[in-house]
Scaffold this motif. Structure first.
Motif, PDB file in Angstrom:
ATOM      1  N   ALA A 145       0.788  -1.238   0.000  1.00  0.00           N
ATOM      2  CA  ALA A 145       0.000   0.000   0.000  1.00  0.00           C
ATOM      3  C   ALA A 145       0.816   1.283   0.000  1.00  0.00           C
ATOM      4  CB  ALA A 145      -0.972   0.013   1.186  1.00  0.00           C
ATOM      5  N   VAL A 146       2.107   1.215  -0.348  1.00  0.00           N
ATOM      6  CA  VAL A 146       2.890   2.457  -0.451  1.00  0.00           C
ATOM      7  C   VAL A 146       2.697   3.114  -1.814  1.00  0.00           C
ATOM      8  CG1 VAL A 146       4.633   1.747   1.230  1.00  0.00           C
ATOM      9  CG2 VAL A 146       4.997   1.245  -1.202  1.00  0.00           C
ATOM     10  N   GLY A 147       2.110   2.368  -2.772  1.00  0.00           N
ATOM     11  CA  GLY A 147       1.827   2.954  -4.083  1.00  0.00           C
ATOM     12  C   GLY A 147       2.705   2.450  -5.208  1.00  0.00           C
ATOM     13  N   LYS A 148       3.288   1.272  -5.057  1.00  0.00           N
ATOM     14  CA  LYS A 148       4.171   0.739  -6.105  1.00  0.00           C
ATOM     15  C   LYS A 148       3.428   0.563  -7.430  1.00  0.00           C
ATOM     16  CE  LYS A 148       5.302  -2.973  -3.759  1.00  0.00           C
ATOM     17  NZ  LYS A 148       4.469  -2.716  -2.558  1.00  0.00           N
ATOM     18  N   THR A 149       2.277  -0.101  -7.371  1.00  0.00           N
ATOM     19  CA  THR A 149       1.489  -0.331  -8.588  1.00  0.00           C
ATOM     20  C   THR A 149       0.982   0.985  -9.165  1.00  0.00           C
ATOM     21  OG1 THR A 149       0.780  -2.486  -7.734  1.00  0.00           O
ATOM     22  CG2 THR A 149      -0.507  -1.555  -9.534  1.00  0.00           C
ATOM     23  N   SER A 150       0.574   1.890  -8.302  1.00  0.00           N
ATOM     24  CA  SER A 150       0.069   3.184  -8.763  1.00  0.00           C
ATOM     25  C   SER A 150       1.154   3.989  -9.474  1.00  0.00           C
ATOM     26  CB  SER A 150      -0.479   3.990  -7.577  1.00  0.00           C
ATOM     27  OG  SER A 150      -1.618   3.365  -7.032  1.00  0.00           O
ATOM     28  N   LEU A 151       2.369   3.952  -8.956  1.00  0.00           N
ATOM     29  CA  LEU A 151       3.481   4.653  -9.607  1.00  0.00           C
ATOM     30  C   LEU A 151       3.753   4.074 -10.988  1.00  0.00           C
ATOM     31  CD1 LEU A 151       5.903   5.046  -6.569  1.00  0.00           C
ATOM     32  CD2 LEU A 151       5.026   6.935  -7.961  1.00  0.00           C
TER      33      LEU A 151
ATOM     34  N   VAL B 219      10.304   1.955  -2.568  1.00  0.00           N
ATOM     35  CA  VAL B 219       9.248   2.947  -2.364  1.00  0.00           C
ATOM     36  C   VAL B 219       8.753   2.896  -0.919  1.00  0.00           C
ATOM     37  CG1 VAL B 219       6.990   3.777  -3.148  1.00  0.00           C
ATOM     38  CG2 VAL B 219       8.525   2.619  -4.765  1.00  0.00           C
ATOM     39  N   TYR B 220       8.579   4.071  -0.336  1.00  0.00           N
ATOM     40  CA  TYR B 220       7.915   4.159   0.962  1.00  0.00           C
ATOM     41  C   TYR B 220       6.828   5.223   0.881  1.00  0.00           C
ATOM     42  CZ  TYR B 220      10.506   8.472   1.976  1.00  0.00           C
ATOM     43  OH  TYR B 220      10.991   9.759   1.919  1.00  0.00           O
ATOM     44  N   ASP B 221       5.980   5.253   1.896  1.00  0.00           N
ATOM     45  CA  ASP B 221       4.861   6.192   1.978  1.00  0.00           C
ATOM     46  C   ASP B 221       5.261   7.296   2.965  1.00  0.00           C
ATOM     47  OD1 ASP B 221       2.507   7.521   2.681  1.00  0.00           O
ATOM     48  OD2 ASP B 221       1.345   5.692   3.036  1.00  0.00           O
ATOM     49  N   ILE B 222       5.255   8.549   2.539  1.00  0.00           N
ATOM     50  CA  ILE B 222       5.713   9.629   3.425  1.00  0.00           C
ATOM     51  C   ILE B 222       4.819   9.790   4.652  1.00  0.00           C
ATOM     52  CG2 ILE B 222       6.748  10.902   1.491  1.00  0.00           C
ATOM     53  CD1 ILE B 222       4.453  12.988   1.887  1.00  0.00           C
ATOM     54  N   THR B 223       3.638   9.152   4.645  1.00  0.00           N
ATOM     55  CA  THR B 223       2.748   9.220   5.812  1.00  0.00           C
ATOM     56  C   THR B 223       2.916   7.996   6.724  1.00  0.00           C
ATOM     57  OG1 THR B 223       0.834   8.058   4.846  1.00  0.00           O
ATOM     58  CG2 THR B 223       1.069  10.410   4.349  1.00  0.00           C
ATOM     59  N   SER B 224       3.891   7.137   6.420  1.00  0.00           N
ATOM     60  CA  SER B 224       4.102   5.916   7.196  1.00  0.00           C
ATOM     61  C   SER B 224       5.577   5.757   7.566  1.00  0.00           C
ATOM     62  CB  SER B 224       3.639   4.686   6.404  1.00  0.00           C
ATOM     63  OG  SER B 224       4.089   3.495   7.010  1.00  0.00           O
ATOM     64  N   SER B 225       5.894   6.005   8.826  1.00  0.00           N
ATOM     65  CA  SER B 225       7.273   5.862   9.291  1.00  0.00           C
ATOM     66  C   SER B 225       7.763   4.425   9.144  1.00  0.00           C
ATOM     67  CB  SER B 225       7.388   6.299  10.757  1.00  0.00           C
ATOM     68  OG  SER B 225       7.096   7.667  10.891  1.00  0.00           O
ATOM     69  N   LYS B 226       6.877   3.478   9.394  1.00  0.00           N
ATOM     70  CA  LYS B 226       7.257   2.070   9.305  1.00  0.00           C
ATOM     71  C   LYS B 226       7.704   1.703   7.895  1.00  0.00           C
ATOM     72  CE  LYS B 226       5.585  -2.650  10.004  1.00  0.00           C
ATOM     73  NZ  LYS B 226       4.433  -3.514  10.316  1.00  0.00           N
ATOM     74  N   SER B 227       6.977   2.198   6.891  1.00  0.00           N
ATOM     75  CA  SER B 227       7.336   1.865   5.507  1.00  0.00           C
ATOM     76  C   SER B 227       8.712   2.415   5.148  1.00  0.00           C
ATOM     77  CB  SER B 227       6.273   2.379   4.524  1.00  0.00           C
ATOM     78  OG  SER B 227       6.290   3.794   4.439  1.00  0.00           O
ATOM     79  N   PHE B 228       9.078   3.565   5.755  1.00  0.00           N
ATOM     80  CA  PHE B 228      10.419   4.112   5.522  1.00  0.00           C
ATOM     81  C   PHE B 228      11.471   3.290   6.265  1.00  0.00           C
ATOM     82  CE2 PHE B 228      13.919   6.846   6.988  1.00  0.00           C
ATOM     83  CZ  PHE B 228      14.474   7.156   5.753  1.00  0.00           C
ATOM     84  N   ASP B 229      11.176   2.935   7.502  1.00  0.00           N
ATOM     85  CA  ASP B 229      12.124   2.145   8.294  1.00  0.00           C
ATOM     86  C   ASP B 229      12.419   0.805   7.631  1.00  0.00           C
ATOM     87  OD1 ASP B 229      12.172   4.167  10.172  1.00  0.00           O
ATOM     88  OD2 ASP B 229      10.709   3.207  11.501  1.00  0.00           O
ATOM     89  N   ASN B 230      11.469   0.285   6.868  1.00  0.00           N
ATOM     90  CA  ASN B 230      11.650  -1.023   6.231  1.00  0.00           C
ATOM     91  C   ASN B 230      12.457  -0.970   4.937  1.00  0.00           C
ATOM     92  OD1 ASN B 230      10.273  -2.394   8.219  1.00  0.00           O
ATOM     93  ND2 ASN B 230       8.308  -2.378   7.144  1.00  0.00           N
ATOM     94  N   ILE B 231      12.797   0.227   4.472  1.00  0.00           N
ATOM     95  CA  ILE B 231      13.575   0.360   3.232  1.00  0.00           C
ATOM     96  C   ILE B 231      14.893  -0.412   3.338  1.00  0.00           C
ATOM     97  CG2 ILE B 231      14.927   1.998   1.842  1.00  0.00           C
ATOM     98  CD1 ILE B 231      12.060   2.111   1.119  1.00  0.00           C
ATOM     99  N   SER B 232      15.544  -0.315   4.489  1.00  0.00           N
ATOM    100  CA  SER B 232      16.819  -1.024   4.670  1.00  0.00           C
ATOM    101  C   SER B 232      16.639  -2.523   4.499  1.00  0.00           C
ATOM    102  CB  SER B 232      17.402  -0.736   6.063  1.00  0.00           C
ATOM    103  OG  SER B 232      17.789   0.614   6.176  1.00  0.00           O
ATOM    104  N   SER B 233      15.542  -3.049   5.045  1.00  0.00           N
ATOM    105  CA  SER B 233      15.278  -4.485   4.927  1.00  0.00           C
ATOM    106  C   SER B 233      15.025  -4.889   3.475  1.00  0.00           C
ATOM    107  CB  SER B 233      14.065  -4.876   5.780  1.00  0.00           C
ATOM    108  OG  SER B 233      14.324  -4.638   7.142  1.00  0.00           O
ATOM    109  N   TRP B 234      14.318  -4.020   2.739  1.00  0.00           N
ATOM    110  CA  TRP B 234      14.055  -4.319   1.325  1.00  0.00           C
ATOM    111  C   TRP B 234      15.363  -4.318   0.524  1.00  0.00           C
ATOM    112  CZ3 TRP B 234       9.981  -6.694  -0.198  1.00  0.00           C
ATOM    113  CH2 TRP B 234       8.754  -6.499   0.443  1.00  0.00           C
TER     114      TRP B 234
END
Length: 204
Positions: free
Chosen positions: A18-24, A87-102
């Motif tokens: 739900a960060v918007g990968k498909t939408s992008l 990709v992360y969602d600027i309204t979701s800190s967790k999605s940004f924190d997970n970038i390293s894991s991705w």
């Protein structure tokens, strides 16, 4: 004048659900956005031809599922990638924190020849929800600088903000990766025909 040779570049888009990968991807390729959310199952891809520095480039953009239960499908989809978009969602800190894991997941699954210099691009999506922002631009920019000076864009798939610019950068970085590989894989003309050792396969 455009080069006569086409380049096929495989681009992988990673990130939480739900960060918007498909939408992008749909906004870039089809200039279309929908409010309806439908989770990607496994992986899907779209292609688009673009001109990069007078070279005709076909981008094969793979949109992978963000759900953990589908991550085991990764090896086949990641193999042969020329660039990885996180990709992360600027309204979701967790999605940004997970970038390293991705990033770690991609390097582990794809096993690129030169992981230190493999091209990554980071996109902070949903810029249209600025009022709900949880991840500061400065924080994301610093993370990208600390992780190999990755190109970084804040985008809105909904409003088509920075989407074309981001994918131009993605294509350029992927093409530079292919150029480096081709220095070690020269084209050889044989009497029986043309053999191109540097030619990329169309898929995984």
């Amino acid at each position: 004048m455009a080069s006569g040779r086409k380049h096929l570049l495989k681009v992988i888009i990673l990130g939480d659900s739900a960060v918007g990968k498909t939408s992008l991807m749909n906004q870039y390729v089809n200039k279309r956005f929908t409010q309806q959310y439908k989770a990607t199952i496994g992986a899907d891809f779209l292609t688009k031809e673009v001109m990069i520095d007078d070279k005709l480039v076909t981008l094969q953009i793979w949109d992978t599922a963000g759900q953990e239960r589908f991550q085991s499908l990764g090896v086949a989809f990641y193999r042969g990638a020329d660039c990885c978009v996180m990709v992360y969602d600027i309204t979701s800190s967790k999605s940004f924190d997970n970038i390293s894991s991705w990033k770690d997941e991609f390097l582990s699954q794809s096993n690129p020849k030169d992981p230190e210099n493999f091209p990554f691009v980071v996109l902070g999506n949903k810029l249209d929800k600025e009022s709900e922002r949880k991840v500061a631009n400065a924080k994301a920019s610093q993370w990208c600088r600390d992780n190999g000076n990755m190109p970084f864009f804040e985008t809105s798939a909904k409003d088509a903000i920075n989407v074309d610019e981001a994918f131009q950068s993605i294509a350029r970085n992927a093409l530079s990766q292919v150029k480096e590989e081709e220095e070690y894989k020269p084209t050889i003309n044989l009497s029986g025909g043309k053999k191109d050792k540097g030619q990329k396969k169309a898929c995984c």
